[in-house]
Design an enzyme around this catalytic site. Structure first.
Site, PDB file in Angstrom:
ATOM      1  N   ASP A 199       2.737  20.491 -16.049  1.00  0.00           N
ATOM      2  CA  ASP A 199       1.756  20.438 -17.138  1.00  0.00           C
ATOM      3  C   ASP A 199       1.193  21.838 -17.379  1.00  0.00           C
ATOM      4  O   ASP A 199       1.653  22.818 -16.782  1.00  0.00           O
ATOM      5  CB  ASP A 199       0.637  19.441 -16.817  1.00  0.00           C
ATOM      6  CG  ASP A 199       0.106  18.758 -18.084  1.00  0.00           C
ATOM      7  OD1 ASP A 199      -0.106  19.457 -19.092  1.00  0.00           O
ATOM      8  OD2 ASP A 199      -0.089  17.535 -18.065  1.00  0.00           O
ATOM      9  N   GLY A 210       4.068  25.007 -17.263  1.00  0.00           N
ATOM     10  CA  GLY A 210       5.046  25.513 -18.207  1.00  0.00           C
ATOM     11  C   GLY A 210       5.053  24.731 -19.500  1.00  0.00           C
ATOM     12  O   GLY A 210       4.234  23.830 -19.710  1.00  0.00           O
ATOM     13  N   ASP A 211       5.995  25.090 -20.368  1.00  0.00           N
ATOM     14  CA  ASP A 211       6.212  24.436 -21.660  1.00  0.00           C
ATOM     15  C   ASP A 211       7.392  23.490 -21.504  1.00  0.00           C
ATOM     16  O   ASP A 211       8.525  23.919 -21.255  1.00  0.00           O
ATOM     17  CB  ASP A 211       6.516  25.510 -22.714  1.00  0.00           C
ATOM     18  CG  ASP A 211       6.780  24.941 -24.101  1.00  0.00           C
ATOM     19  OD1 ASP A 211       7.108  23.739 -24.219  1.00  0.00           O
ATOM     20  OD2 ASP A 211       6.708  25.707 -25.070  1.00  0.00           O
ATOM     21  N   PHE A 212       7.166  22.180 -21.644  1.00  0.00           N
ATOM     22  CA  PHE A 212       8.255  21.240 -21.336  1.00  0.00           C
ATOM     23  C   PHE A 212       9.356  21.229 -22.391  1.00  0.00           C
ATOM     24  O   PHE A 212      10.402  20.636 -22.179  1.00  0.00           O
ATOM     25  CB  PHE A 212       7.761  19.826 -21.030  1.00  0.00           C
ATOM     26  CG  PHE A 212       6.806  19.198 -22.001  1.00  0.00           C
ATOM     27  CD1 PHE A 212       7.061  19.142 -23.362  1.00  0.00           C
ATOM     28  CD2 PHE A 212       5.631  18.613 -21.531  1.00  0.00           C
ATOM     29  CE1 PHE A 212       6.183  18.538 -24.238  1.00  0.00           C
ATOM     30  CE2 PHE A 212       4.739  17.988 -22.408  1.00  0.00           C
ATOM     31  CZ  PHE A 212       5.020  17.964 -23.764  1.00  0.00           C
ATOM     32  N   HIS A 254       5.065  10.102 -27.922  1.00  0.00           N
ATOM     33  CA  HIS A 254       4.415   9.693 -29.175  1.00  0.00           C
ATOM     34  C   HIS A 254       3.590  10.811 -29.820  1.00  0.00           C
ATOM     35  O   HIS A 254       3.143  10.669 -30.954  1.00  0.00           O
ATOM     36  CB  HIS A 254       3.589   8.419 -28.977  1.00  0.00           C
ATOM     37  CG  HIS A 254       2.345   8.578 -28.156  1.00  0.00           C
ATOM     38  ND1 HIS A 254       1.519   7.514 -27.872  1.00  0.00           N
ATOM     39  CD2 HIS A 254       1.760   9.658 -27.554  1.00  0.00           C
ATOM     40  CE1 HIS A 254       0.487   7.923 -27.150  1.00  0.00           C
ATOM     41  NE2 HIS A 254       0.616   9.217 -26.955  1.00  0.00           N
TER      42      HIS A 254
END
Length: 346
Positions: free
Chosen positions: A207, A233-235, A253
């Site tokens: 996250d 991090g950036d998923f 969503h």
């Protein structure tokens, strides 16, 4: 639609009452949300109280207090004996801030922010864009910028994952899996409870870096800090931690259809052979007729995200299959409010 005798008594007609009650159903919702916001249920968790006592403690005006409290009795979230009010069992379980099952953090931000945002539904239906005439164009960014809002929102999400974690712990066979990653897992409540249910599991939360401190505090509280790590991090862009099971709970969503496909395809290489991906949200039934709360959830996401919406179970199965997962299955969660789709990797 219910029917009633017409004025002449000669026949029947459809009653307008259901439509009238539906048209003002926001009255009920706002009464409940406001009761949570002012801490009414937490106050009553200390013991039953009279109208006068509650008015003094919560600073309620005498003109409003009795009607407000009795409306909550009529809505079945308070009980009353003579002039003494107490929580119903459901309110005591889920709306007392002193309990781990407290859902009021989510309701507080719904009262403060979502209620205003829904005032812009007509505009958003015509523009296809979030309604930005309130605190922030990015609802989730706004939540995470404010430390108090962030903690309340995450605590509310934790109350949901307390239930979901128990159902996933029992409903999925974990005996062949040793590692699990919760992508977008906030402070790690879901993985923490899975690890407590299955002591052989080792976990990771992936996250944003600002959640690292809250994660460390929560793992210490759960006693799972030695078995669960935090990676930031950036998923969409960064490599995910490799594991037997990757979980995406209430993540897809927030994004549009193309981004959801891309995220699951990005995750596929990081699921070990024989493992699975678990995706859960308030998914829509494939016929798009039955789950009103999920369809209304689409409108809610229209108001607060650039492209998010709920999606059907069939669409989620397709995300998993197109990413390369060999087969899929489903699991109802949280009394059917949520649905999990599991994609299995050969």
């Amino acid at each position: 639609m219910t029917t009633t005798k017409d004025m002449a008594g000669a026949g029947t007609r459809m009653s307008p009452r259901p439509l009238i009650e539906l048209g003002v159903s926001f009255w009920s919702a706002k009464a409940l949300l406001t009761a949570v916001e002012i801490g009414l249920f937490t106050e009553l968790a200390r013991g039953p109280a009279s109208e006068r006592e509650l008015s003094e403690r919560l600073d309620l005006h005498p003109r409003a207090a009795r009607d407000f409290l009795d409306a909550l009795v009529a809505l079945d979230v308070l009980d009353r004996t003579d002039d003494v009010y107490r929580n119903t069992p459901a309110a005591a379980a889920y709306l007392d801030e002193g309990k781990d099952t407290y859902l009021g953090g989510w309701m507080r931000q719904a009262s403060r922010h979502l209620f205003r945002a829904w005032g812009g539904l007509t505009e958003s239906l015509r523009t296809g864009k979030p309604f930005i005439g309130w605190d922030s164009a990015d609802y989730f960014q706004r939540l995470y910028e404010d430390e108090e809002e962030r903690q309340r929102f995450i605590a509310a999400m934790d109350a949901m994952t307390n239930h979901i974690a128990g159902e996933l712990a029992a409903g999925l066979d974990w005996s062949g899996y040793g590692t699990v990653v919760d992508v977008g897992g906030a402070r790690g409540n879901l993985v923490g409870h899975l690890a407590r249910a299955h002591p052989h599991l080792r976990g990771t939360v992936f996250d944003l870096p600002e959640l690292d401190r809250l994660f460390a505090e929560h793992m210490a509280k759960l006693g799972t800090g030695d078995r669960i790590a935090f990676v930031s991090g950036d998923f969409f862009a960064d490599p995910l931690p490799e594991a037997d099971v990757l979980i995406f709970g209430h993540i897809l969503h927030d994004w549009d259809d193309e981004q959801r496909r891309r995220l699951i395809a990005h995750a596929y290489p990081f699921v070990r052979p024989g493992g699975c991906v678990v995706i859960y949200d308030r998914m829509i039934d494939d016929e798009r007729r039955e789950k009103a709360v999920s369809l209304l959830g689409c409108l809610n996401l229209l108001l607060v995200t650039p492209g998010g919406s709920e999606y059907t179970v069939g669409e989620c199965r397709a995300y998993a299959r197109d990413a390369g997962f060999a087969r899929t299955s489903t699991m109802p969660l949280f009394d059917g409010l949520e649905t999990a789709v599991i994609g299995w990797k050969e």
